[in-house]
Scaffold this motif. Structure first.
Motif: not given
Length: 217
Positions: A20-41
């Motif tokens: 029911g959202n305009l987009t059924n997604t996850i928005g990601v804005d500007i930023g710097t990743m330090i350490g371990n990150h995962t974009w999960a299913k």
């Protein structure tokens, strides 16, 4: 459905449903990743990048099989550390534009240093609709990046562009820093592989879009 206002934030997502959202997604804005990150299913499997995302030299980003990463106009990911996107035959990973228009987004940039190369590992991934500002789908300098069973398509510019970087003198005979195997490079607005260095690139068992393969013209 959900926004991550700092791309460097740590978050864990699982077993989600969005409707029911305009987009059924996850928005990601500007930023710097330090350490371990995962974009999960997580059930919400599309990440919309609407800022400039950086993976620091001390950072890693792992994108899980089945995830789609969509970029808004002109945006990109720049990697100084490591980006891993190893999909599977049944669950490929897709990097694409928010709209299916060549040149929609800039590309994936691997910028390392002679002392610390950036790293990328791609398998069963599609990278498409980039080339904004004459950028390549993938730009590489002082980085070790491998592609296996990947597709590069519908770019306004080159698929892969390799810039001259200083040679790592600690290795007597370093292996080719860029390797592309069992992949497809098709429907491009520029070169499939534009190697501006004097270092070899391994590019075997690929489909170049025509039956007679690449030519020297």
């Amino acid at each position: 459905a959900m926004d991550v206002l700092d791309a460097g934030a740590q978050f864990t997502l699982a077993n989600l449903t969005a409707t029911g959202n305009l987009t059924n997604t996850i928005g990601v804005d500007i930023g710097t990743m330090i350490g371990n990150h995962t974009w999960a299913k997580s059930g919400i499997n599309t990440y919309d990048v609407y800022g400039y995302v950086t993976v620091a030299t001390t950072g890693t980003l792992n994108i899980e099989p089945g995830v789609t990463v969509r970029f808004t106009y002109g945006h990109d990911i720049t990697v100084g550390g490591v980006l891993t996107a190893t999909g599977t035959i049944s669950e490929p990973i897709i990097f694409t534009g928010w709209m299916p228009i060549p040149g929609m987004w800039a590309g994936l940039n691997f910028w390392g240093t002679p002392e610390q190369h950036a790293g990328g590992r791609f398998a069963y991934a599609t990278i498409e609709y980039g080339g904004y500002g004459n950028r390549a789908l993938v730009s590489i300098e002082n980085a070790d990046v491998t592609f296996d069973h990947c597709t590069f398509q519908n770019s306004a510019s080159d698929a892969i562009r390799i810039y001259p970087g200083a040679v790592n003198l600690s290795q007597a005979a370093p292996a080719p820093a860029t390797q592309i195997h069992w992949s497809k490079l098709i429907d491009l607005g520029g070169y499939a592989v534009y190697n501006q260095t004097d270092q070899p690139v391994q590019a075997s068992y690929n489909w170049w879009g025509v039956a007679n393969g690449p030519t020297t013209a």
